[in-house]
Design an enzyme around this catalytic site. Structure first.
Site: not given
Ligand code: DGL
Length: 257
Positions: A10-11, A73, A152, A184, A186
């Protein structure tokens, strides 16, 4: 092959929501987790940039020794899944199709909301998957660019978070959605305030559960599930600053890495 790890990336810390689900559903599998924190958030990057990042990360994970990869992600799954599957010779699972199928099995009124970052909403990937799979479903998307930077930093509750979330969720409530996809990885860390704002009538879909279930079936089918040995030792790779990743990750996971 069986003893190799499952690659998860993931990011940043978001993909840990998927890693945790692997630990639950497949406790004997070793995880190699890659957090691209040097380049988070992906939501503001172009499709070509994201495809480039994904190629680099999968090549890196292959070099470390993985038998399969979950793109934990949505952005990568939206923009790079098809090309990646053609390019690399290992199974790769994304999170968008599992999310869409879960939402379709839960909705009664066929009114589904999707919250995600800008790159994912702009890609149209969710709308297209619904068109492929769902009959007469109305899909309402909302980009939420302020959420990833909060998660984050480990900020997942409190009044400020609620104010930001309300501004994103009220328009979806006004559309009378009955199901909301957390598009997402996150966002499941914001589950509590999201549930409070949306209320009891709205089902919240965290794609991690189904994505990991799909991974498990695929590994079973290919006879690649790891045997019951020692408890696996997971590894975490970070492209950016290591201490801040560890701090947030340990807070969100509730244990030491
Ligand atoms: N967690 C990631 C996603 O599901 C990336 C979120 C991001 O870095 O913008 O898209």
């Amino acid at each position: 092959m069986k003893d190799l790890a499952i690659g998860v990336f993931d990011s940043g810390v978001g993909g840990l929501t998927v890693a945790s689900e692997i630990m639950k559903q497949m406790p004997y599998e070793k995880i190699y987790y890659y957090a691209d924190t040097a380049r988070v958030p992906y939501g503001e990057k172009t499709p070509d940039e994201i495809k480039g990042f994904v190629n680099e990360i999968i090549a890196f994970l292959l070099g470390e020794g993985v038998k399969a990869v979950i793109m934990a992600c949505n952005t990568s799954s939206a923009l790079a899944l098809t090309e990646t599957r053609k390019k690399f010779d290992i199974p790769v699972i994304g999170v968008i199709e599992p999310a869409v199928l879960m939402a379709l099995s839960q909705t009664r009124e066929k009114r589904i909301g999707v919250i995600a970052n800008l790159a994912t909403t702009n890609s149209g990937a969710y709308k297209n998957k619904f068109l492929e799979n769902g009959n007469g479903v109305s899909v309402f998307q909302q980009a939420c660019p302020m959420l990833v930077p909060l998660v984050e930093r480990g900020i997942v509750d409190g009044e400020d978070v609620k104010i930001v979330l309300k501004s994103y969720l009220e328009p979806l409530k006004a559309q009378k959605i009955d199901t909301l996809i957390l598009g997402c990885t996150h966002y499941p860390y914001l589950m509590k305030p999201i549930e409070e704002i949306m209320g009891d009538g709205v089902k919240i879909v965290n794609p991690a559960y189904q994505a990991v279930k799909d991974m498990k079936s695929m590994l079973e089918e290919k006879n690649l599930l790891s045997g019951r040995g020692e408890p696996p030792e997971h590894k975490y790779f970070v492209s950016g600053e290591r201490q801040s990743f560890m701090k947030t990750a340990e807070k969100l996971l509730g244990r030491k890495l």
